[in-house]
Each structure stands twice: as C-alpha cells, then as structure tokens.
Design a protein around this motif. Structure first.
Motif, PDB file in Angstrom:
ATOM      1  N   LYS A   1       0.816  -1.214   0.000  1.00  0.00           N
ATOM      2  CA  LYS A   1       0.000   0.000   0.000  1.00  0.00           C
ATOM      3  C   LYS A   1       0.852   1.267   0.000  1.00  0.00           C
ATOM      4  O   LYS A   1       0.531   2.243  -0.691  1.00  0.00           O
ATOM      5  N   ALA A   2       1.939   1.274   0.774  1.00  0.00           N
ATOM      6  CA  ALA A   2       2.794   2.462   0.839  1.00  0.00           C
ATOM      7  C   ALA A   2       3.374   2.784  -0.530  1.00  0.00           C
ATOM      8  O   ALA A   2       3.477   3.959  -0.913  1.00  0.00           O
ATOM      9  N   TYR A   3       3.738   1.746  -1.289  1.00  0.00           N
ATOM     10  CA  TYR A   3       4.295   1.986  -2.622  1.00  0.00           C
ATOM     11  C   TYR A   3       3.199   2.452  -3.582  1.00  0.00           C
ATOM     12  O   TYR A   3       3.422   3.351  -4.399  1.00  0.00           O
ATOM     13  N   ALA A   4       2.017   1.853  -3.454  1.00  0.00           N
ATOM     14  CA  ALA A   4       0.900   2.291  -4.291  1.00  0.00           C
ATOM     15  C   ALA A   4       0.583   3.763  -4.015  1.00  0.00           C
ATOM     16  O   ALA A   4       0.304   4.535  -4.936  1.00  0.00           O
ATOM     17  N   ARG A   5       0.656   4.154  -2.753  1.00  0.00           N
ATOM     18  CA  ARG A   5       0.404   5.558  -2.407  1.00  0.00           C
ATOM     19  C   ARG A   5       1.465   6.481  -3.001  1.00  0.00           C
ATOM     20  O   ARG A   5       1.162   7.594  -3.448  1.00  0.00           O
ATOM     21  N   LEU A   6       2.716   6.017  -3.016  1.00  0.00           N
ATOM     22  CA  LEU A   6       3.804   6.798  -3.606  1.00  0.00           C
ATOM     23  C   LEU A   6       3.477   7.143  -5.060  1.00  0.00           C
ATOM     24  O   LEU A   6       3.653   8.298  -5.489  1.00  0.00           O
ATOM     25  N   ILE A   7       3.003   6.173  -5.822  1.00  0.00           N
ATOM     26  CA  ILE A   7       2.647   6.398  -7.217  1.00  0.00           C
ATOM     27  C   ILE A   7       1.389   7.252  -7.298  1.00  0.00           C
ATOM     28  O   ILE A   7       1.287   8.176  -8.118  1.00  0.00           O
ATOM     29  N   TRP A   8       0.429   6.959  -6.452  1.00  0.00           N
ATOM     30  CA  TRP A   8      -0.869   7.654  -6.436  1.00  0.00           C
ATOM     31  C   TRP A   8      -0.688   9.158  -6.190  1.00  0.00           C
ATOM     32  O   TRP A   8      -1.444   9.974  -6.722  1.00  0.00           O
ATOM     33  N   GLU A   9       0.295   9.524  -5.403  1.00  0.00           N
ATOM     34  CA  GLU A   9       0.505  10.929  -5.062  1.00  0.00           C
ATOM     35  C   GLU A   9       1.227  11.715  -6.160  1.00  0.00           C
ATOM     36  O   GLU A   9       1.323  12.941  -6.094  1.00  0.00           O
ATOM     37  N   LYS A  10       1.732  11.029  -7.190  1.00  0.00           N
ATOM     38  CA  LYS A  10       2.411  11.714  -8.283  1.00  0.00           C
ATOM     39  C   LYS A  10       1.385  12.369  -9.209  1.00  0.00           C
ATOM     40  O   LYS A  10       0.246  11.922  -9.334  1.00  0.00           O
ATOM     41  N   ASP A  11       1.833  13.425  -9.877  1.00  0.00           N
ATOM     42  CA  ASP A  11       0.945  14.165 -10.783  1.00  0.00           C
ATOM     43  C   ASP A  11       0.951  13.498 -12.156  1.00  0.00           C
ATOM     44  O   ASP A  11       1.483  14.037 -13.133  1.00  0.00           O
ATOM     45  N   ILE A  12       0.363  12.301 -12.219  1.00  0.00           N
ATOM     46  CA  ILE A  12       0.351  11.518 -13.458  1.00  0.00           C
ATOM     47  C   ILE A  12      -1.020  10.876 -13.649  1.00  0.00           C
ATOM     48  O   ILE A  12      -1.804  10.755 -12.715  1.00  0.00           O
ATOM     49  N   LYS A  13      -1.296  10.480 -14.884  1.00  0.00           N
ATOM     50  CA  LYS A  13      -2.486   9.681 -15.151  1.00  0.00           C
ATOM     51  C   LYS A  13      -2.212   8.267 -14.670  1.00  0.00           C
ATOM     52  O   LYS A  13      -1.173   7.680 -14.994  1.00  0.00           O
ATOM     53  N   LEU A  14      -3.146   7.697 -13.910  1.00  0.00           N
ATOM     54  CA  LEU A  14      -2.907   6.419 -13.257  1.00  0.00           C
ATOM     55  C   LEU A  14      -4.151   5.536 -13.310  1.00  0.00           C
ATOM     56  O   LEU A  14      -5.265   6.003 -13.058  1.00  0.00           O
ATOM     57  N   VAL A  15      -3.929   4.270 -13.658  1.00  0.00           N
ATOM     58  CA  VAL A  15      -4.977   3.246 -13.579  1.00  0.00           C
ATOM     59  C   VAL A  15      -4.398   2.057 -12.828  1.00  0.00           C
ATOM     60  O   VAL A  15      -3.279   1.621 -13.108  1.00  0.00           O
ATOM     61  N   MET A  16      -5.138   1.544 -11.863  1.00  0.00           N
ATOM     62  CA  MET A  16      -4.736   0.329 -11.162  1.00  0.00           C
ATOM     63  C   MET A  16      -5.440  -0.858 -11.808  1.00  0.00           C
ATOM     64  O   MET A  16      -6.632  -0.785 -12.127  1.00  0.00           O
TER      65      MET A  16
END
Length: 350
Positions: A140-155
């Motif tokens: 989860k901590a790593y997913a949050r790291l990516i989630w907090e970036k200013d990028i388009k994201l799909v899980m």
C-alpha cells in the motif's frame, strides 16, 4: 495530403519471432529474471534496442507514445509457478492491448528492495509516457507513492479503497456469488470457504460474494468451515492441513479464493483418501491450471484477462487529466463447469 499514420509498435512477440525463441524467454530476459542464460539475455536486450522496442524506441516527447506498466517482481518470479502463469498471461495481454492502440507498453519491474524502500524505477523519470498502469499486488505504501504523483494512473487487478483513482478488476463479488449459487443449486448446503481475505481487495470481495450467496439462499453460515486469513502472501499447504485437521466434519463442498488454493486442497483431500467430487466438491476462481496433481478438473470462475487488459489500456487513454476519482470498471468472469463438482440433486442425495 494522405496521413502516414502511426509507426507500427514493436512487440515482445516481434522480438521472439526475430530470435526464434519463446515469448516467455523474451519476457524473462527483459525483466532480468532467472530462466534464461546471460548470453540469451544480452541477445534479447540488444535485439530490443535494434528493433526499437518499448523504452529503447525513439521518444517523441510531444506525442507521449509510451505507457509505463509498473509490475512487482515478486508476482512474476519464474520459480513461483503458483502465480507466474496468471500474471505472466496478463502482462502479455496488457502489452498486446496497448500496442493495438498504437502505443508502447514499457514494463518496469519493481523489486522487493525498491518496494520496501519506496524507490521509483529509473524509467519513471528517464522516459516520456502518457500515463501509468500499476499492475498486480503491491504494498500500500508503494501504491500511495505512485498515487501521489501528478500523473495519469490506472490500477489493474488489485487496488486500495482509500486511494481513489480509476481501477479495472474482475467482478469478484459477483463471480463468487455465481459460483457459490451454482454449488447450492447442485444441492450443497454445507459449503466451506478458503481464501486469504486480508491479502487483496480481490480476495476480500470473493469472500463477500460467498457470504452473500449463503445468506440470500437461506443457508447457515458456519465460521468453523472457513479459513479467511493468511500470515503470508498466500496459503501454504501446511496452513490448509492445519485447518482440515481442526474440522469436526467436512463440508460437502468448498469454494476457494483462487485455483491455486483449490488444487492444493484437492490434492490434500485425495492424500487422505477423500475422493473429489464423490465426497467433497470444490470450485475455484481464475481458471488457471496447476498440472496433473489431482485426478479431476477444476470448476472455476474464468477471469477474462484479455478483457481486463484492454479495459485498463482504454481507460488510461480516455483520461483527460490526472484523475483521482474512484472510477471502477469490473469485468464479468465466466463460470466454467468441470468434474470437481458433484450434483447431489441428480444423484438423489438431497
């Protein structure tokens, strides 16, 4: 003037065809995994550069033709045969879907040290890309790291409810409900469940589907027939043996959170002289084969992996901004009936 269109994207299959080797060998080499020789790995990497595959292609920073796919290495371990097949198929499906849409799928492995140390892969900053697909089970901590970036994201496949963003999964709760309802329609009333509900949202939702089917069909829920938490990434045979040893009476059927668990359970029961499905019926989830360890074929819910991959690629390309809304797209699985389930109604046993 006639448009020349996009340049054809190079795929992993193209590299495999050029070298006349298997697509698995190409994948292992590009992800720097065991299973190929150092010489073959070097040859694959050089061919990828020569052909302009993925991150080795010329980058058009104005067009952003790359899609970055982040994959935890531990779910792609060649030695971990219990999970390699399922996730490897999805990686190939995702690469194929992205390429068909005129983009490059750039696979960026995340090793355990990077995951625990919250370190981004070099490709994250070294290349230009349209967006990121975060694939598989990741801390989860790593997913949050990516989630907090200013990028388009799909899980894809797994997600966290408190990290709101677009997500593509199998319709896990609905699929579990369907297969448990099938067991009930076949006359089974004492139905057990084995699945690590604390591992991912997918397994948690399959547990919810089981529970809802039992409740809606008026069947008594018996917690002693359920194994719902695991101390590791997934259940070991030892944990399932301990669970079986603690049962006072075997249910007539089990629904398992994935096919890996279903096949382990079937093998352990057959070792005890309990024949599948004459004494106990079993159904799984995923539609993944695990060799010939048991004497029956597994009833299961087939995860439509190709549809999930295509949906994830389409969703990312449709995003107009760096969306952080809980958009959820669930792909319906397909019930596959095989010999591991006995119909008690046809046998006149109910």
């Amino acid at each position: 003037m006639k448009s020349l269109g996009r340049k054809k994207k190079v795929s992993m299959q193209d590299i495999a065809n050029r070298l006349e080797i298997s697509k698995n060998a190409v994948s292992l080499a590009l992800m720097n995994k065991k299973g190929v020789s150092d010489e073959m790995r070097s040859l694959v990497l050089q061919t990828a550069r020569d052909m302009g595959y993925g991150p080795y292609a010329s980058i058009d920073t104005t067009e952003n033709t790359n899609i970055l796919v982040l994959v935890p290495e531990r779910i792609m371990s060649y030695q971990d045969n219990d999970h390699f097949q399922f996730y490897h198929d999805m990686i190939w499906g995702l690469e194929k879907s992205i390429r068909k849409k005129g983009f490059n799928a750039v696979i960026a492995p995340i090793d355990r040290e990077m995951e625990t140390g919250l370190k981004l892969p070099g490709l994250f900053t070294d290349i230009s890309y349209r967006g990121v697909i975060l694939f598989g089970i990741i801390d989860k901590a790593y997913a949050r790291l990516i989630w907090e970036k200013d990028i388009k994201l799909v899980m894809l496949d797994s997600y966290y409810r408190d990290l709101s963003c677009p997500v593509v999964t199998s319709a896990n709760m609905e699929g579990a409900y369907e297969v448990v309802s099938f067991l009930i329609a076949a006359g089974h009333q004492r139905i057990g469940f084995i699945g690590p509900t604390n591992m991912t949202t997918s397994h948690e939702e399959r547990w919810f589907g089981y529970w809802k089917a039992m409740q809606n069909h008026g069947l008594e829920f018996q917690s002693e027939n359920c194994l719902t938490s695991s101390e590791g990434y997934d259940y070991t045979a030892k944990e399932i043996v301990q669970f079986l040893d603690g049962l006072q009476e075997l249910p007539t059927a089990f629904f398992c959170g994935n096919d890996r668990i279903a096949f382990i359970l079937a093998g352990l029961l057959e070792e005890r002289g309990i024949i599948i499905p004459e004494r106990v019926s079993i159904a799984g989830y995923d539609d993944t084969e695990y060799g010939d360890k048991i004497s029956t074929t597994m009833t299961t819910m087939r995860v439509e992996k190709e549809d999930m991959c295509d949906a994830a690629a389409s969703m990312l390309l449709m995003l107009t901004d760096n969306c952080r809304e809980s958009i959820r797209y669930s792909v319906p699985p397909t019930l596959v009936i095989r010999s591991s389930v006995k119909d008690l109604t046809e046998a006149g046993l109910v």
